[in-house]
Design a protein around this motif. Structure first.
Motif, mmCIF file in Angstrom:
data_model
loop_
_atom_site.group_PDB
_atom_site.id
_atom_site.type_symbol
_atom_site.label_atom_id
_atom_site.label_comp_id
_atom_site.label_asym_id
_atom_site.label_seq_id
_atom_site.Cartn_x
_atom_site.Cartn_y
_atom_site.Cartn_z
ATOM 1 N N ARG A 1 -0.144 -1.054 -5.204
ATOM 2 C CA ARG A 1 -1.499 -0.704 -4.275
ATOM 3 C C ARG A 1 -2.644 -1.451 -4.451
ATOM 4 O O ARG A 1 -3.272 -1.832 -3.585
ATOM 5 C CB ARG A 1 -1.600 0.875 -4.325
ATOM 6 C CG ARG A 1 -0.740 1.878 -3.638
ATOM 7 C CD ARG A 1 -1.354 3.156 -3.698
ATOM 8 N NE ARG A 1 -1.658 3.740 -4.692
ATOM 9 C CZ ARG A 1 -0.923 4.595 -5.557
ATOM 10 N NH1 ARG A 1 0.440 4.806 -4.997
ATOM 11 N NH2 ARG A 1 -1.271 5.029 -6.676
ATOM 12 N N TRP A 2 -3.004 -1.673 -5.537
ATOM 13 C CA TRP A 2 -4.222 -2.580 -5.862
ATOM 14 C C TRP A 2 -3.784 -3.876 -5.309
ATOM 15 O O TRP A 2 -4.698 -4.617 -4.823
ATOM 16 C CB TRP A 2 -4.667 -2.531 -7.593
ATOM 17 C CG TRP A 2 -5.440 -1.396 -7.684
ATOM 18 C CD1 TRP A 2 -5.196 -0.166 -8.419
ATOM 19 C CD2 TRP A 2 -6.740 -1.164 -7.378
ATOM 20 N NE1 TRP A 2 -6.125 0.626 -8.722
ATOM 21 C CE2 TRP A 2 -7.359 0.265 -7.902
ATOM 22 C CE3 TRP A 2 -7.530 -1.867 -6.487
ATOM 23 C CZ2 TRP A 2 -8.585 0.501 -7.658
ATOM 24 C CZ3 TRP A 2 -9.079 -1.255 -6.430
ATOM 25 C CH2 TRP A 2 -9.271 0.120 -7.056
ATOM 26 N N LEU A 3 -2.817 -4.329 -5.479
ATOM 27 C CA LEU A 3 -2.230 -5.572 -4.990
ATOM 28 C C LEU A 3 -2.510 -5.655 -3.562
ATOM 29 O O LEU A 3 -2.804 -6.898 -2.833
ATOM 30 C CB LEU A 3 -0.844 -6.158 -5.455
ATOM 31 C CG LEU A 3 -0.512 -7.543 -5.146
ATOM 32 C CD1 LEU A 3 -1.204 -8.647 -5.805
ATOM 33 C CD2 LEU A 3 1.148 -7.605 -5.568
ATOM 34 N N GLY A 4 -1.990 -4.755 -2.872
ATOM 35 C CA GLY A 4 -2.112 -4.579 -1.553
ATOM 36 C C GLY A 4 -3.767 -4.818 -1.058
ATOM 37 O O GLY A 4 -3.938 -5.251 -0.293
ATOM 38 N N VAL A 5 -4.426 -4.112 -1.704
ATOM 39 C CA VAL A 5 -5.976 -4.268 -1.321
ATOM 40 C C VAL A 5 -6.302 -5.464 -1.719
ATOM 41 O O VAL A 5 -7.246 -6.197 -0.819
ATOM 42 C CB VAL A 5 -6.711 -3.121 -2.335
ATOM 43 C CG1 VAL A 5 -8.185 -3.252 -1.960
ATOM 44 C CG2 VAL A 5 -6.366 -1.637 -1.967
ATOM 45 N N LEU B 1 0.841 -1.172 -0.115
ATOM 46 C CA LEU B 1 0.012 -0.008 -0.071
ATOM 47 C C LEU B 1 0.898 1.116 0.041
ATOM 48 O O LEU B 1 0.346 2.170 -0.612
ATOM 49 C CB LEU B 1 -0.793 0.092 1.353
ATOM 50 C CG LEU B 1 -1.916 -1.017 1.253
ATOM 51 C CD1 LEU B 1 -2.757 -0.998 2.540
ATOM 52 C CD2 LEU B 1 -3.015 -0.837 0.060
ATOM 53 N N LEU B 2 1.908 1.146 0.491
ATOM 54 C CA LEU B 2 2.933 2.365 0.887
ATOM 55 C C LEU B 2 3.763 2.422 -0.497
ATOM 56 O O LEU B 2 5.028 3.522 -0.406
ATOM 57 C CB LEU B 2 3.452 2.265 1.953
ATOM 58 C CG LEU B 2 2.697 2.475 3.328
ATOM 59 C CD1 LEU B 2 3.780 2.386 4.693
ATOM 60 C CD2 LEU B 2 2.373 4.044 3.367
ATOM 61 N N SER B 3 3.848 1.435 -1.499
ATOM 62 C CA SER B 3 4.953 1.437 -2.389
ATOM 63 C C SER B 3 4.986 2.644 -3.449
ATOM 64 O O SER B 3 6.132 2.860 -4.064
ATOM 65 C CB SER B 3 4.480 0.190 -3.280
ATOM 66 O OG SER B 3 3.411 0.188 -4.099
#
Length: 206
Positions: free
Chosen positions: A158-162, A150-152
């Motif tokens: 970020r979508w991958l983090g979600v 998410l902080l990348s």
């Protein structure tokens, strides 16, 4: 984790193939750790198929599965994101990396000093390891893995983090009900997202 030995083996092989494609498409060396993540996830699923076949227990396959799941992933993910990140994002990414280190060390110590066992529970495998301060460790684990994505500063990551956060919540709920273990499906989707990420990365300028 999947719902049977066959599902784990098929999913693990497919994820590993995606991982090989990710590695083959890497254009920058610093993207390699994150691009290789599907290879690790695929190996993880294949190892679990062996645990299914042996009926659980505390054998070498169970220990190998736990090493990847517990101390290795919370180090691998934030380190991979940090390596791939632009210089202006590296300061904030030091936070999830520090959380990963602080989480991985006690998890590695627990694996070195305690026995981890696996047991079949319906269509799931349950793993048992006596962990002190488990709530803090879970928080550190999520900060290291989901937080780093998410902080990348990268839209696709970020979508991958979600996606990882949502998948973890759904899979945890299904696992607690001992209904089915579906993390392998989310791991496959995440691996495809990483393939798209690798394919869009720019080439380093000389």
């Amino acid at each position: 984790m999947c719902w049977s030995a066959t599902a784990d083996l098929v999913a693990g092989t497919g994820i590993a193939v995606v991982g090989m494609a990710c590695v083959a498409r890497v254009r920058r060396v610093r993207d390699l750790p994150l691009a290789a993540l599907p290879l690790l996830l695929g190996a993880h699923q294949i190892i679990e198929s062996v645990i299914w076949g042996s009926g659980g227990g505390a054998g070498p396959a169970t220990l190998a599965w736990a090493v990847i799941a517990l101390p290795l992933l919370p180090l691998w993910v934030p380190l991979g994101v940090l390596c791939a990140a632009p210089p202006n994002a590296r300061r904030r990414l030091s936070v999830p990396l520090a959380a990963g280190i602080a989480t991985a060390v006690p998890l590695a110590y627990a694996l070195a000093t305690r026995s981890v066992t696996a047991g079949i529970r319906g269509h799931t495998l349950g793993y048992v390891l006596d962990l002190p301060h488990s709530g803090l460790l879970v928080g550190g684990y999520l900060l290291a893995t989901v937080g780093s994505l998410l902080l990348s500063g990268d839209r696709l990551l970020r979508w991958l983090g979600v996606l990882v956060a949502a998948g973890a919540a759904v899979c945890a709920a299904l696992w607690r009900l001992e209904f089915i273990s579906a993390w392998c499906a989310f791991a496959a989707v995440c691996s495809v997202v990483l393939l798209g990420w690798v394919s869009r990365r720019p080439v380093d300028r000389p």
